[in-house]
Design an enzyme around this catalytic site. Structure first.
Site, mmCIF file in Angstrom:
data_model
loop_
_atom_site.group_PDB
_atom_site.id
_atom_site.type_symbol
_atom_site.label_atom_id
_atom_site.label_comp_id
_atom_site.label_asym_id
_atom_site.label_seq_id
_atom_site.Cartn_x
_atom_site.Cartn_y
_atom_site.Cartn_z
ATOM 1 N N HIS A 245 0.629 -1.099 0.216
ATOM 2 C CA HIS A 245 -0.165 0.023 0.118
ATOM 3 C C HIS A 245 0.810 1.472 0.031
ATOM 4 O O HIS A 245 0.621 2.368 -0.806
ATOM 5 C CB HIS A 245 -1.036 0.016 1.328
ATOM 6 C CG HIS A 245 -1.793 1.123 1.617
ATOM 7 N ND1 HIS A 245 -3.329 0.979 1.311
ATOM 8 C CD2 HIS A 245 -1.496 2.615 1.747
ATOM 9 C CE1 HIS A 245 -3.550 2.315 1.516
ATOM 10 N NE2 HIS A 245 -2.593 3.113 1.865
ATOM 11 N N GLU A 246 1.743 1.310 1.052
ATOM 12 C CA GLU A 246 2.716 2.528 0.866
ATOM 13 C C GLU A 246 3.593 2.586 -0.235
ATOM 14 O O GLU A 246 4.085 3.663 -0.604
ATOM 15 C CB GLU A 246 3.692 2.587 2.230
ATOM 16 C CG GLU A 246 2.589 2.543 3.666
ATOM 17 C CD GLU A 246 1.837 3.657 3.636
ATOM 18 O OE1 GLU A 246 2.379 4.630 2.991
ATOM 19 O OE2 GLU A 246 0.788 3.590 4.248
ATOM 20 N N HIS B 47 2.070 4.445 -3.017
ATOM 21 C CA HIS B 47 2.243 5.689 -2.869
ATOM 22 C C HIS B 47 3.369 6.373 -3.270
ATOM 23 O O HIS B 47 3.509 7.242 -4.114
ATOM 24 C CB HIS B 47 1.887 6.206 -1.335
ATOM 25 C CG HIS B 47 0.507 6.148 -0.743
ATOM 26 N ND1 HIS B 47 -0.444 6.630 -1.498
ATOM 27 C CD2 HIS B 47 0.021 5.409 0.230
ATOM 28 C CE1 HIS B 47 -1.613 6.366 -0.685
ATOM 29 N NE2 HIS B 47 -1.621 5.701 0.355
#
Length: 383
Positions: free
Chosen positions: A65-66, A69
């Site tokens: 998820h990170e 980003h």
């Protein structure tokens, strides 16, 4: 909020990874929750092994998820400091702010989209596993992973900073009005409301239902409220500083130390008689690579020996500690506020060579002047 004292985990796609000790608490909590969910599907030993593997897989999903980003940010010219895993999941520390609303929106959506995709993949894998082992621990673990990833995607889209949904709100308002500061302020205020609501729900869960799982909601709500408050404060600071750039308050042509100098050369130079405490360390082409404070000589990171070079004692400059002349002063001050361990900001020209330096004291004075309604830098007058 940046987290100190992390264990390095290497790099993925050029992004540094680290883990705070509290990430171990998260793994333990996930393992316990999943083991409770798997109760009765197999023997206790198999359940605990499956729970541990499932918890570690979920941590990997949080990392993905990170990373989403960070990779999208990097592709759009936004420097990424690192990714840190900690108690409440993961955090991407960006060294720059997105330059436009479209980039801001893409960076914000990348994480939830990845979590949603992982949830769909896990559901598909669970359906396949159910053909061979219906009701078994593998199938149940995959269903749990799918559910948590979807919940994570939905939760992160709540419309309040610093959640991804708050970033989406900021980007949409920014794109519509063209006023980034107003968009930041609105997203931060919504974030405070979301934080207070979650904390209130946690209190209600404890006293009305008697479920101490509400403590987790209270903790999460407190964190969101605190982080949103910080963003609101920084938005106000950026508003007061206006269009002032870092180049307007920097000390030009600062004293620097060549990286290949020895400690003996340093101590034998006139630098020791200056009133400066921190010095940028530059390479042969004049590009800042590290920073050296007198405290580094008192508490050396490397064993002292004859011929010890400055580069062995200096601390590498973080991406957040390097800025161009035209960088908005408000964004640079946010780096100091959010990363209080930065000694100074090295200001570089378009070729990357050292052009100036700004200390935390310089930034504090600029903030004080702006609070008094004065220019952040002295006005030049002619006689």
């Amino acid at each position: 909020m940046p987290i100190r004292s992390t264990l390095p985990l290497g790099r993925v796609a050029g992004v540094r990874l680290g883990a705070h000790w509290s990430a171990g608490v998260t793994v333990g909590l996930f393992t316990w929750v999943l083991a409770s969910y798997l109760r009765g599907t197999a023997s206790p030993g198999i359940i605990w092994v499956a729970a541990l593997l499932g918890a570690l897989t979920l941590i990997a999903c949080l990392l993905a998820h990170e990373l989403a980003h960070s990779i999208v940010a990097t592709r759009h010219g936004v420097r990424v400091e690192r990714i840190v895993l900690w108690l409440l999941g993961g955090a991407s520390e960006l060294a720059d702010e997105p330059r436009d609303a479209r980039t801001d929106l893409r960076v914000a959506l990348a994480g939830p989209a990845t979590s949603l995709l992982l949830g769909v993949v896990a559901y598909g894998a669970a359906a396949l596993a159910a053909v061979f082992s219906p009701g078994g621990p593998v199938t149940a673990t995959l269903i749990w992973l799918a559910t948590v990833n979807v919940v994570l995607a939905v939760f992160n889209m709540l419309p309040g900073a610093p959640l991804d949904g708050g970033r989406v709100v900021r980007a949409l308002l920014w794109r519509r009005s063209g006023d980034r500061l107003r968009a930041e302020t609105t997203a931060a205020r919504i974030g405070r409301f979301v934080g207070m609501t979650l904390a209130g729900l946690g209190v209600a869960e404890i006293f009305a239902v008697g479920d101490f799982g509400g403590l987790w909601l209270m903790l999460l709500g407190w964190f969101l409220y605190t982080a949103a408050n910080s963003e609101l404060m920084l938005a106000g600071l950026r508003h007061r500083l206006g269009d002032t750039t870092i180049g307007e308050i920097m000390t030009p042509h600062p004293i620097s130390i060549p990286a290949d100098h020895t400690v003996e050369q340093l101590l034998g130079s006139d630098i020791v008689y200056t009133h400066h405490r921190v010095f940028p360390v530059v390479d042969a082409e004049g590009r800042p690579r590290a920073v050296l404070a007198w405290a580094d000589l008192l508490r050396p990171r490397a064993a002292v020996h004859p011929g010890l070079r400055v580069s062995e004692l200096a601390r590498p400059l973080q991406p957040a500690a390097i800025a161009g002349r035209d960088a908005p002063l408000g964004d640079v001050i946010a780096r100091i506020v959010l990363r209080p361990d930065l000694d100074a900001i090295a200001v570089v020209d378009p070729s990357g060579r050292l052009a100036g330096v700004v200390t935390a004291t310089d930034l504090a004075l600029a903030c004080d002047r702006s609070a008094l309604g004065l220019p952040a830098h002295p006005t030049q007058t002619s006689s």
